[in-house]
Design an enzyme around this catalytic site. Sequence first.
Site: not given
Length: 319
Positions: A12, A128
Site C-alpha cells: 500500500g 499503519d
Amino acid sequence: MLRKIGILTSGGDSPGMNAAIRAVTRSALTKGIEVVGIRDGYRGLVEGNYENFTSSSVSETMSRGGTILGSARLPEFSEEAVMMKGVEQLKTAGIDALVVIGGDGTYRGADALTKKGVNCIALPGTIDNDIEGTDATIGFDTALTTIVECVDKLRDTSNSHHRCSVVEVMGNRCGDLAIYSGISCGAEILITPETGYDEEAVLEKLRYLEKKGKNHAIVIVSENVCDVKSLAQKITNVTGFSGTATILGHIQRGGSPTPVDRVLASRMGAKAVDLLVEGVGGHCVCIKNNTITSMPISECVSLPRSSRKEFYRLFDKLV
Ligand code: F6P
C-alpha cells in the site's frame, strides 16, 4: 564497488514515499552512483520495468502524495522461480543493490533478495505504523492528520444533531491510527484489535454518557474489528443517540505528506544509501529517539508488538 542501485515502492502506498525516493536518488547521484527507478514494486522488478533516474526525475515530488514509481502487491514474489527471474533482470540491468520502501511484506522480499546476493535496504513506508523497531513509519503522521481533520468535522455535525458517529479507520491489525486519533479527537469510545469488541459494553457506555448529559459521541473503530454499519444501526435502535457510520477508507492514504513525514523520509532515504555504500544488506532503517539507525530485517520482523497500554490508560482517563 557500488555503481548502480535500484529503488522501488511496494504494498500500500503512503504519503512521504516520494520524499524517500527523492532522498535516495539525490544522495546516490551525489556519491557518483547511478539510480534506476523500478515501476510497480516487485512486479516491475520481475518484469524489467526500469527507468534510469536523473536528479530531475524526482523534481517537484516532495509535496506529492502516493508514489511516482507506482506500487503493487505481488505475493508470488516469495516463490523461488519468480524471485530468481527478478535477480536475473537486476543482473542484466547492472543493478548491484536495492532500496525498497513498504511494509512487512516488502521487508520479507528484501531479506530474501539479499540472501540471493542482492544487497537490499528496506524503509518503513506504511500508514499503519505497524513495523516494530522504529518509532514511526513514513506516512503515519500524514494519515493521522487526515483522520483527525475528518473526525473534527464529523464532531461538529454530530454535536448539532445528537448523533453518535462511528468512524472506521485503517490500520491492518494495528490499532495505532485508532488510538492516536482517538486521543487527538477526544473520542468517547475506541474499538481496536487491542481492546477487542464487546457490543453490549459499547452500548452500555453510550447509555451512561447520555445519562451524564452528553449530547453526541465519537466511536473510533479499527478496520476488521466490527461492522461499523450494524453497530451504528444498533446504537440508533437501543440508545438515545442516532448512530451514523463513516468508513474513511483510502482517503487516509492520499494527500500531501506532512513536514514530519517529509523529513523522516528524507533522513531515512539518505541513510539507506550510506548503508549500501558501506556494503550493508538485509537491513531496515529505523528511527529511535530521533536517531536514524538500522537493524537486520530478520530481527525486525520477529520482534513482538510493543505495548500501547500507556496510550489506552491515557485514553480512559480523558473520556
Ligand atoms: O497497509 C496499508 C493499508 O492501507 C491498510 O491500512 C489496509 O488494511 C490496506 O492497506 C488496504 O489495502 P488495499 O489498498 O489493497 O485495499
